[in-house]
Design an enzyme around this catalytic site. Structure first.
Site, PDB file in Angstrom:
ATOM      1  N   THR A   1     -65.363 -11.442  73.733  1.00 14.71           N
ATOM      2  CA  THR A   1     -66.140 -12.111  74.774  1.00 14.71           C
ATOM      3  C   THR A   1     -66.481 -13.739  74.501  1.00 14.71           C
ATOM      4  O   THR A   1     -66.453 -14.428  75.578  1.00 14.71           O
ATOM      5  CB  THR A   1     -67.319 -11.425  75.242  1.00 14.71           C
ATOM      6  OG1 THR A   1     -66.787  -9.916  75.276  1.00 14.71           O
ATOM      7  CG2 THR A   1     -68.119 -11.697  76.487  1.00 14.71           C
TER       8      THR A   1
ATOM      9  N   GLU B   1     -77.204  -6.135  72.449  1.00 13.39           N
ATOM     10  CA  GLU B   1     -76.042  -6.478  73.159  1.00 13.39           C
ATOM     11  C   GLU B   1     -75.900  -7.852  72.924  1.00 13.39           C
ATOM     12  O   GLU B   1     -74.913  -8.741  72.883  1.00 13.39           O
ATOM     13  CB  GLU B   1     -76.081  -6.107  74.599  1.00 13.39           C
ATOM     14  CG  GLU B   1     -74.934  -6.739  75.477  1.00 13.39           C
ATOM     15  CD  GLU B   1     -73.431  -6.742  75.147  1.00 13.39           C
ATOM     16  OE1 GLU B   1     -73.193  -6.079  73.883  1.00 13.39           O
ATOM     17  OE2 GLU B   1     -72.797  -6.928  75.971  1.00 13.39           O
TER      18      GLU B   1
HETATM   19  P1  ADP Z   1     -66.455  -5.509  74.052  1.00 13.73           P
HETATM   20  O1  ADP Z   1     -66.140  -6.014  75.090  1.00 13.73           O
HETATM   21  O2  ADP Z   1     -65.947  -4.503  73.453  1.00 13.73           O
HETATM   22  O3  ADP Z   1     -68.074  -5.437  74.028  1.00 13.73           O
HETATM   23  P2  ADP Z   1     -67.097  -8.139  72.737  1.00 13.73           P
HETATM   24  O4  ADP Z   1     -66.291  -9.299  72.348  1.00 13.73           O
HETATM   25  O5  ADP Z   1     -68.221  -8.554  73.909  1.00 13.73           O
HETATM   26  O6  ADP Z   1     -66.219  -6.623  72.987  1.00 13.73           O
HETATM   27  O7  ADP Z   1     -68.151  -7.665  71.192  1.00 13.73           O
HETATM   28  C1  ADP Z   1     -67.253  -7.287  70.080  1.00 13.73           C
HETATM   29  C2  ADP Z   1     -68.027  -8.300  69.087  1.00 13.73           C
HETATM   30  O8  ADP Z   1     -69.422  -7.470  68.931  1.00 13.73           O
HETATM   31  C3  ADP Z   1     -67.409  -8.039  67.746  1.00 13.73           C
HETATM   32  O9  ADP Z   1     -67.231  -9.328  67.147  1.00 13.73           O
HETATM   33  C4  ADP Z   1     -67.952  -7.040  66.937  1.00 13.73           C
HETATM   34  O10 ADP Z   1     -67.894  -7.204  65.595  1.00 13.73           O
HETATM   35  C5  ADP Z   1     -69.321  -6.923  67.482  1.00 13.73           C
HETATM   36  N1  ADP Z   1     -70.273  -5.862  67.374  1.00 13.73           N
HETATM   37  C6  ADP Z   1     -71.511  -5.692  66.759  1.00 13.73           C
HETATM   38  N2  ADP Z   1     -72.002  -4.617  66.868  1.00 13.73           N
HETATM   39  C7  ADP Z   1     -71.034  -3.736  67.671  1.00 13.73           C
HETATM   40  C8  ADP Z   1     -70.753  -2.388  68.068  1.00 13.73           C
HETATM   41  N3  ADP Z   1     -71.628  -1.383  67.702  1.00 13.73           N
HETATM   42  N4  ADP Z   1     -69.740  -2.288  68.577  1.00 13.73           N
HETATM   43  C9  ADP Z   1     -68.803  -2.998  69.092  1.00 13.73           C
HETATM   44  N5  ADP Z   1     -68.853  -4.141  68.562  1.00 13.73           N
HETATM   45  C10 ADP Z   1     -70.100  -4.818  67.951  1.00 13.73           C
END
Ligand code: ADP
Length: 313
Positions: free
Chosen positions: A187, A134
């Site tokens: 985020t 994460e």
């Molecule tokens: P969420 O609230 O949907 O988790 P975030 O903004 O925290 O959204 O995270 C999204 C970011 O993380 C994007 O830049 C995305 O490309 C990256 N990311 C990397 N791996 C993943 C994944 N397996 N699933 C979703 N987002 C990912």
């Protein structure tokens, strides 16, 4: 699940972090599927992310840049497993939703590896690997989506170094209406708009509300929980990223909500009520309101999901 299986598919739920006053330290799992992750053994030693569906989210397929890939790799490395695997990720929600989709990928991945290689690890042993994954998305260790997704239920993170979590009881008739407008908020962007310092008076207010929230969960008392879902750390800054936030909040209260706030860093917002009919009405009316402003949305009704991720194939 026997170690002889060649592949496994795991389903992980969406989660809502913060819950108003529990900024960065509280999260709940909800009854909405966020991600399915399929992990398959390979004949070589490579770790490959084969598919991410849908592909138009542009989520990196490079293992080290993907929350699932990185989490899985650190788990395999830690247990000296050099058998290769192929990973496929099915995203059931959008990204940047405020519903913990990047965390769900990481959690589903480590649960899948645990099952596929019969590691017999408990959720508390898997937590750090999912957190490492994460971290790719949030650029820092945040457990408020990973922990509720992994354990189910309502989870308090009462210490970060080292990570420690407390699972809280919750009332059975606690209903959430989640409204996910058709916009994306990263985020990292929602974090960068927060101030570096807060006023002393706001800290005192927030501490009281956070304590009330925890007391409300232990007492299984929706009134105390609702009174405590207020936030002076993030809401007033982040609400500007969510169209018509104040108006939607008013509509929710006018239609029976007992609390309202932002899920994680948004754009998903949630309203609290103590029965299904009210939860449903709030969802319908807010969706109609947004539609009238030319903003599409999805609405979900959920109680707290008490369950950890599960194998579905
Ligand atoms: P969420 O609230 O949907 O988790 P975030 O903004 O925290 O959204 O995270 C999204 C970011 O993380 C994007 O830049 C995305 O490309 C990256 N990311 C990397 N791996 C993943 C994944 N397996 N699933 C979703 N987002 C990912």
């Amino acid at each position: 699940m026997s170690g002889k299986s060649e592949s496994i598919k795991i389903e992980a739920s969406a989660s809502m972090s913060n819950l108003g006053s529990g900024f960065d330290i509280l999260g709940i799992s909800v009854n909405i599927v966020s991600d399915e992750v399929i992990v398959e053994k390979r004949d070589d030693k490579k770790i490959i992310i084969q598919d991410i569906i849908p592909s138009d989210f542009n989520i990196p397929t490079v293992v080290e840049k993907n929350t699932c890939g990185f989490a899985v790799k650190s788990l395999l490395d830690n247990y000296d497993i050099d058998q290769g695997i192929t990973i496929s990720i099915i995203k059931k929600l959008g990204i940047g939703s405020g519903l913990g989709s990047s965390a769900a990928s990481a959690v589903a991945g480590v649960c899948a590896v645990n099952e596929l290689f019969s590691l017999g690890l408990e959720n508390k042993d898997l937590l750090n690997f999912a957190l490492e994954g994460e971290q790719i998305a949030s650029k820092a260790i945040h457990a408020d989506n990973v922990a509720p997704c992994l354990f189910g239920g309502v989870v308090l993170i009462n210490n970060y170094e080292p990570i420690n979590i407390i699972e809280l009881p919750f009332p059975d008739n606690l209903y959430f209406t989640l409204i996910y407008p058709d916009i994306e908020i990263k985020t990292s962007q929602a974090r960068s708009i927060l101030p570096k310092e807060i006023r002393f008076g706001d800290a005192v207010f927030q501490t009281g509300k956070t304590a009330g929230l925890i007391a409300g969960f232990y007492e299984k008392n929706i009134e105390i929980i609702s009174e405590s879902i207020e936030d002076r750390l993030a809401e007033s800054y982040r609400k500007h990223l969510i169209p018509y936030y104040d108006e939607i909040k008013n509509v929710a209260f006018e239609n029976g909500a007992t609390a309202f706030n932002i899920s994680g860093s948004g754009p998903t917002v949630f309203a609290v009520s103590d029965n299904y009919a009210t939860a449903e009405k709030i969802g319908q009316i807010i969706q109609e309101f947004l539609y009238g402003k030319s903003i599409g949305s999805n609405s979900y009704i959920s109680k707290v999901n008490p369950n950890p991720p599960r194998a579905i194939g």
